[in-house]
Design an enzyme around this catalytic site. Structure first.
Site, PDB file in Angstrom:
ATOM      1  CB  CYS A   7      -0.944   0.008   1.201  1.00 43.87           C
ATOM      2  SG  CYS A   7      -2.314  -1.161   1.041  1.00 43.87           S
ATOM      3  CG  ASP A  30      10.544  -9.269  -5.962  1.00 42.66           C
ATOM      4  OD1 ASP A  30       9.481  -9.842  -5.674  1.00 42.66           O
ATOM      5  OD2 ASP A  30      11.522  -9.174  -5.176  1.00 42.66           O
ATOM      6  CG  HIS A  98      -1.302  -5.309  -1.253  1.00 42.05           C
ATOM      7  ND1 HIS A  98      -1.623  -4.021  -0.872  1.00 42.05           N
ATOM      8  CD2 HIS A  98      -1.689  -5.414  -2.549  1.00 42.05           C
ATOM      9  CE1 HIS A  98      -2.187  -3.384  -1.894  1.00 42.05           C
ATOM     10  NE2 HIS A  98      -2.217  -4.215  -2.935  1.00 42.05           N
ATOM     11  CG  HIS A 100       2.256 -10.285  -4.062  1.00 40.04           C
ATOM     12  ND1 HIS A 100       1.824 -10.345  -2.751  1.00 40.04           N
ATOM     13  CD2 HIS A 100       3.286 -11.163  -4.157  1.00 40.04           C
ATOM     14  CE1 HIS A 100       2.571 -11.214  -2.085  1.00 40.04           C
ATOM     15  NE2 HIS A 100       3.469 -11.735  -2.920  1.00 40.04           N
TER      16      HIS A 100
HETATM   17  P1  AMP Z   1       5.809 -13.158  -1.507  1.00 38.41           P
HETATM   18  O1  AMP Z   1       6.981 -13.934  -0.982  1.00 38.41           O
HETATM   19  O2  AMP Z   1       4.991 -13.928  -2.506  1.00 38.41           O
HETATM   20  O3  AMP Z   1       4.975 -12.545  -0.413  1.00 38.41           O
HETATM   21  O4  AMP Z   1       6.441 -11.993  -2.351  1.00 38.41           O
HETATM   22  C1  AMP Z   1       6.716 -10.733  -1.856  1.00 38.41           C
HETATM   23  C2  AMP Z   1       7.780 -10.164  -2.750  1.00 38.41           C
HETATM   24  O5  AMP Z   1       7.852  -8.774  -2.521  1.00 38.41           O
HETATM   25  C3  AMP Z   1       9.173 -10.737  -2.508  1.00 38.41           C
HETATM   26  O6  AMP Z   1       9.643 -11.377  -3.694  1.00 38.41           O
HETATM   27  C4  AMP Z   1      10.008  -9.509  -2.133  1.00 38.41           C
HETATM   28  O7  AMP Z   1      11.301  -9.536  -2.684  1.00 38.41           O
HETATM   29  C5  AMP Z   1       9.180  -8.384  -2.704  1.00 38.41           C
HETATM   30  N1  AMP Z   1       9.336  -7.105  -2.042  1.00 38.41           N
HETATM   31  C6  AMP Z   1       9.287  -6.862  -0.708  1.00 38.41           C
HETATM   32  N2  AMP Z   1       9.460  -5.536  -0.475  1.00 38.41           N
HETATM   33  C7  AMP Z   1       9.605  -4.947  -1.683  1.00 38.41           C
HETATM   34  C8  AMP Z   1       9.810  -3.603  -2.119  1.00 38.41           C
HETATM   35  N3  AMP Z   1       9.910  -2.584  -1.245  1.00 38.41           N
HETATM   36  N4  AMP Z   1       9.923  -3.353  -3.449  1.00 38.41           N
HETATM   37  C9  AMP Z   1       9.832  -4.375  -4.320  1.00 38.41           C
HETATM   38  N5  AMP Z   1       9.631  -5.660  -3.985  1.00 38.41           N
HETATM   39  C10 AMP Z   1       9.518  -5.942  -2.687  1.00 38.41           C
END
Ligand code: AMP
Length: 111
Positions: A7, A30, A98, A100
């Site tokens: 968010c 990512d 969130h 994704h």
């Molecule tokens: P999940 O493991 O499916 O919850 O994926 C969450 C993803 O968000 C992970 O691959 C993280 O590397 C990515 N992530 C977390 N924080 C950020 C951020 N600030 N900007 C971009 N990606 C992020």
């Protein structure tokens, strides 16, 4: 939603490498890529993970998949191939609640 990192990305409170933004969705890189190309497709509105979605969310989820297909075409990986992943729960390594969709592309994609 308070304290949701995605968010905060949507509201530009924290920076991200945005690839596409429209009225309803954001696509950004990512921060810890697991493949040559690793994008996240998110709805701007906070929705929880797949296991708590309801029938009311089905249109948004369908649109997310079409957005992913669209960005795959735009960045030129439609023919070479890509992987779409929803992680659900801790055994899947889900970190962010969130909703994704991961888009992975390029050589040596992990399974
Ligand atoms: P999940 O493991 O499916 O919850 O994926 C969450 C993803 O968000 C992970 O691959 C993280 O590397 C990515 N992530 C977390 N924080 C950020 C951020 N600030 N900007 C971009 N990606 C992020």
């Amino acid at each position: 939603m308070n304290n949701c990192i995605f968010c905060k990305i949507v509201s530009h409170e924290i920076p991200s490498d945005i690839v596409l933004e429209d009225e309803k969705f954001l696509i950004f890189k990512d921060i810890r890529p697991k493949a040559q190309i690793h994008l996240l497709i998110i709805p701007k509105k906070h929705l929880g993970p797949v296991n708590i979605l309801t029938a009311e969310d089905k249109e948004v989820v369908g649109e997310m998949i079409l957005k992913a297909r669209g960005i795959a075409e735009k960045i030129g990986v439609s023919q070479s191939g890509y992987r779409l992943i929803f992680n659900v729960g801790k055994d899947a390594g889900m970190e962010v609640d969130h909703l994704h969709l991961h888009l992975l592309a390029g050589k040596s994609m992990p399974f």
